[in-house]
Design a protein around this motif. Structure first.
Motif, PDB file in Angstrom:
ATOM      1  N   SER A   1       0.977   4.194  -2.835  1.00 25.72           N
ATOM      2  CA  SER A   1       0.159   5.213  -2.172  1.00 25.72           C
ATOM      3  C   SER A   1      -0.237   6.365  -3.097  1.00 25.72           C
ATOM      4  O   SER A   1      -1.368   6.849  -3.025  1.00 25.72           O
TER       5      SER A   1
ATOM      6  N   ILE B   1      -3.009   5.054  -5.428  1.00 28.67           N
ATOM      7  CA  ILE B   1      -4.239   4.829  -4.673  1.00 28.67           C
ATOM      8  C   ILE B   1      -4.897   6.162  -4.325  1.00 28.67           C
ATOM      9  O   ILE B   1      -6.111   6.316  -4.470  1.00 28.67           O
TER      10      ILE B   1
ATOM     11  N   LEU C   1       0.830  -1.207   0.000  1.00 29.80           N
ATOM     12  CA  LEU C   1       0.000   0.000   0.000  1.00 29.80           C
ATOM     13  C   LEU C   1       0.865   1.258   0.000  1.00 29.80           C
ATOM     14  O   LEU C   1       0.566   2.228  -0.700  1.00 29.80           O
TER      15      LEU C   1
END
Length: 153
Positions: free
Chosen positions: A109, A112, A105
């Motif tokens: 990042s 996203i 993640l």
């Protein structure tokens, strides 16, 4: 260990060559995938967080290895989506599972965050009955992230 990272990348390159050549040896490619899976899972189960961080960042940064680890988060078409085999085994250790997911993640990042911002724009346009603008947002997302993300809108 840096040696594991280089070994994984080398095995992935060998597997890709075996799989793509006209006379590719599928049996050998399958054996290489098993080796990749074993070594990667050794990296995943690394106790030392500093060693793990160095290894996982190097693997995620590698164009050859990234798609096997992240399962190709942003494929450009549907055939590319299923191209990479899963090499990750469940460790039965929640700390290790979360650590791996946090690094993925963190690595993605920016992408996203961009997707979430675009999704919010899309929602706003839909609520305001501005469907043409919402469609433009979807087309922009598709251009940036590939067609599979439509199912998340």
């Amino acid at each position: 260990m840096a040696d594991r990272v280089d070994l994984i990348k080398g095995l992935i390159m060998q597997k890709e060559i075996k799989s793509r050549s006209k006379r590719g040896d599928k049996k050998q490619a399958s054996k290489l995938l098993a080796q990749i899976k074993k070594i990667f899972n050794d990296v995943l189960k690394e106790d030392d967080d500093n060693v793990f961080e160095g290894d996982i960042i190097r693997l995620l940064s590698s164009p050859a290895a990234n798609s096997y680890i992240s399962r190709n988060f942003f494929p450009q078409n549907l055939s590319e989506y299923g191209r990479y085999r899963n090499i990750i085994e469940y460790t039965s250790d929640l700390r290790l599972e979360l650590r791996w997911m946090i690094y993925c993640l963190h690595f993605y990042s920016k992408e996203i965050s961009t997707f979430v911002r675009e999704r919010e724009k899309y929602d706003d346009f839909i609520l305001l009955n501005q469907y043409e603008e919402a469609l433009k947002v979807v087309e922009g997302i598709e251009k940036s992230f590939g067609p599979p993300v439509k199912k998340f809108l």
